[in-house]
Scaffold this active site. Structure first.
Site, PDB file in Angstrom:
ATOM      1  NE  ARG A   9     -23.441  -2.135  12.039  1.00  0.00           N
ATOM      2  CZ  ARG A   9     -23.351  -2.217  10.722  1.00  0.00           C
ATOM      3  NH1 ARG A   9     -23.738  -3.345  10.115  1.00  0.00           N
ATOM      4  NH2 ARG A   9     -22.886  -1.209   9.998  1.00  0.00           N
ATOM      5  CE1 TYR A  10     -22.181  -1.393  15.444  1.00  0.00           C
ATOM      6  CE2 TYR A  10     -24.073  -1.128  16.887  1.00  0.00           C
ATOM      7  CZ  TYR A  10     -23.405  -0.814  15.717  1.00  0.00           C
ATOM      8  OH  TYR A  10     -23.956   0.078  14.845  1.00  0.00           O
ATOM      9  CG  HIS A  76     -36.971 -17.781  41.812  1.00  0.00           C
ATOM     10  ND1 HIS A  76     -35.616 -17.950  41.957  1.00  0.00           N
ATOM     11  CD2 HIS A  76     -37.332 -16.846  42.732  1.00  0.00           C
ATOM     12  CE1 HIS A  76     -35.168 -17.169  42.925  1.00  0.00           C
ATOM     13  NE2 HIS A  76     -36.196 -16.483  43.410  1.00  0.00           N
ATOM     14  CB  SER A 103     -32.006 -15.507  44.771  1.00  0.00           C
ATOM     15  OG  SER A 103     -32.987 -16.503  44.899  1.00  0.00           O
ATOM     16  CB  THR A 149      -8.994  28.094  22.246  1.00  0.00           C
ATOM     17  OG1 THR A 149      -8.668  29.384  21.722  1.00  0.00           O
ATOM     18  CG2 THR A 149      -7.722  27.452  22.798  1.00  0.00           C
ATOM     19  CG  HIS A 150     -13.411  29.738  22.376  1.00  0.00           C
ATOM     20  ND1 HIS A 150     -14.441  29.608  23.287  1.00  0.00           N
ATOM     21  CD2 HIS A 150     -12.337  30.174  23.086  1.00  0.00           C
ATOM     22  CE1 HIS A 150     -14.024  29.961  24.481  1.00  0.00           C
ATOM     23  NE2 HIS A 150     -12.747  30.302  24.392  1.00  0.00           N
ATOM     24  CB  SER A 276     -25.113   4.142  -1.445  1.00  0.00           C
ATOM     25  OG  SER A 276     -25.991   5.178  -1.020  1.00  0.00           O
ATOM     26  CE  LYS A 281     -18.609  12.618   2.008  1.00  0.00           C
ATOM     27  NZ  LYS A 281     -19.948  12.459   2.600  1.00  0.00           N
ATOM     28  CG  ASN A 283     -18.154   9.548   4.546  1.00  0.00           C
ATOM     29  OD1 ASN A 283     -17.857  10.645   4.097  1.00  0.00           O
ATOM     30  ND2 ASN A 283     -19.132   8.809   4.046  1.00  0.00           N
ATOM     31  CD  GLU A 288     -19.137   9.989  10.767  1.00  0.00           C
ATOM     32  OE1 GLU A 288     -19.185  11.137  10.311  1.00  0.00           O
ATOM     33  OE2 GLU A 288     -19.513   8.979  10.113  1.00  0.00           O
ATOM     34  CB  SER A 320     -35.714  -6.116  34.844  1.00  0.00           C
ATOM     35  OG  SER A 320     -36.127  -4.923  35.491  1.00  0.00           O
ATOM     36  CD  GLU A 322     -28.034  -4.446  39.098  1.00  0.00           C
ATOM     37  OE1 GLU A 322     -27.763  -3.556  39.929  1.00  0.00           O
ATOM     38  OE2 GLU A 322     -28.014  -5.674  39.367  1.00  0.00           O
ATOM     39  CB  ILE A 324     -30.605  -4.134  29.876  1.00  0.00           C
ATOM     40  CG1 ILE A 324     -31.872  -4.978  29.682  1.00  0.00           C
ATOM     41  CG2 ILE A 324     -30.298  -3.303  28.633  1.00  0.00           C
ATOM     42  CD1 ILE A 324     -33.146  -4.162  29.594  1.00  0.00           C
TER      43      ILE A 324
END
Length: 449
Positions: A9-10, A76, A103, A149-150, A276, A281, A283, A288, A320, A322, A324
């Protein structure tokens, strides 16, 4: 069956290809080949052995499947690569594979090659994003809109200012990647604790030669690993860039609100479905998604920082983690840059709503201008502020236009004619130096690429 959304998907094909298993293995084999060539150059191993190792240091001979098969026995990863490479080499060349290395010499140096490729892809995308924003800035430098602003209406600004501001920030993110790359993408053959003892007097020469062969700068000092402050900096730069994309997406999402609807994502009514259950809509789903995925990238900053304080000359707690965060951060950031480009290149403008919102306060946004003009006419700034504030509060309370209230104020009419007041009330003529500022950004940007 695919599980992780990155698998289906991504992500883009280009960045996935950098971090997929076969390419990672290929980069490690290239480091082993460079090590053998450097050692042969310094007469540490026979040149024939180095040439044989180099010729077989390819996933054509050392397959992902074979390495995985060996790893199931050895438990290993690098030892498995060494064995798989050695066994395909002719004669006794396999005996010289991985001589003097540990290694992490292979892991960290090959990761530097992956980082280089990843950064080049990211820089290319960010350059395209910057150019897209600069064009939008140029096209819209005279598109006057309300500044907030705000969350409240403040003063007139232009859409050119918004886009130029983002372009400048994206350019800074490219600069940060360039700076980080110099520290992150380094070669390392320094042995088990950083002393290169196994290679004797030729250790430093091998270390430098390997880096030269691979087009990297040799790390100045290490222990068993390249220090992880470099990797943390990289992840923080990716997270920072993600925050910029999130900023752009949040602004577009807010400006696409039904009650605002000044700009928004394109929507294909022939194919696209917004809900759905709610047929009406439309969107901002792409913006997002950018915001949502940016949160994941930013979440990797903490583990990246925690990977730096390892025990003594190193432990394995970073490894481990890294596996990911490094590929995922690169893949996900690349993906949301592409999404941001998609949104911006197809951005829809609603000029009638931009104009409507500019005037929604019945002129209250021009209060600052009244104060400034009265001050120029000779009223003290504090006194002018108090007079205009009183008029503004009255206009707001009685739901009147500021112009109508001001016209009845003798203290103001003493200094400003009706024509003056009419001119002051026009928000299109109160954008200060915004056009010049945008033009300055456009001019400065000529030296960015």
């Amino acid at each position: 069956m695919a599980i992780h959304p990155i698998e289906f998907r991504y992500g883009t094909e280009e960045m996935r290809n950098v971090w997929e298993s076969e390419n990672k293995l290929q980069k490690m084999l290239e480091v082993e080949a460079a090590l053998a060539q450097a050692e042969a150059n310094l007469n540490l191993i026979p040149k024939e052995a180095a040439d044989e190792i180099s010729s077989k240091a390819s996933t054509e001979y050392v397959t992902v499947e074979r390495v995985a098969e060996i790893e199931r026995q050895t438990n290993h990863d690098i030892a498995s690569i060494v064995k798989a490479l050695a066994e395909v080499c002719k004669g006794d060349a396999g005996e010289y594979v991985h001589f003097g290395a540990t290694s992490n010499d292979i892991i960290d140096t090959s990761q530097s090659l992956l980082f280089k490729d990843s950064i080049e892809i990211l820089k290319g995308r960010l350059t395209e994003l910057t150019e897209t924003l600069l064009k939008l800035a140029d096209d819209n430098k005279n598109t006057v809109c309300i500044g907030r602003t705000h969350g409240q209406h403040a003063l007139p600004t232009t859409y050119g200012m918004k886009f130029a501001l983002w372009a400048d920030e994206v350019h800074r993110q490219i600069e940060r990647l360039n700076e980080c790359k110099e520290r992150l993408c380094v070669g390392m053959v320094t042995g088990a604790v950083g002393t290169i003892a196994a290679l004797g007097d030729e250790g430093l020469a091998v270390h430098k030669k390997v880096s030269t062969i691979l087009g990297l700068n040799p790390v100045l000092i290490s222990n068993q690993v390249v220090q992880r402050d470099n990797h943390a900096e990289f992840i923080m730069d990716l997270a920072n860039t993600a925050s910029t994309l999130d900023k752009i997406a949040v602004e577009i999402r807010n400006l696409q609100r039904t009650e605002i609807k000044e700009i928004g994502e394109s929507f294909d009514p022939e194919k696209q479905v917004g809900s759905s259950t709610m047929p009406h809509k439309m969107n901002p789903i792409t913006a997002e998604r950018i915001s949502g995925i940016s949160r994941v990238i930013r979440a990797y900053v903490v583990p990246a920082l925690e990977n730096n304080p390892l025990w003594h000359e190193r432990d394995l707690t970073n490894s481990s983690c890294e596996r990911i965060i490094l590929p995922e951060a690169c893949i996900l950031l690349d993906y949301i840059i592409v999404l941001t480009l998609k949104v911006l290149k197809n951005l829809v403008f609603y000029p009638e709503n931009i104009e409507k919102d500019l005037n929604i306060t019945n002129g209250l946004i021009m209060a600052e201008r009244f104060m400034a003009e009265l001050t120029r006419k000779g009223i003290g700034r504090q006194t002018a502020y108090a007079i205009v504030r009183e008029c503004s509060l009255k206009a707001n309370a009685e739901n009147k236009g500021l112009r109508d209230v001001v016209l009845l104020k003798d203290e103001i009419r003493k200094y400003l004619s009706e024509d003056d007041i009419k001119e002051i009330m026009d928000p299109h003529t109160y954008i200060g130096s915004s056009v010049e500022i945008v033009n300055n950004v456009l001019e400065e940007s000529k030296g960015w690429f």
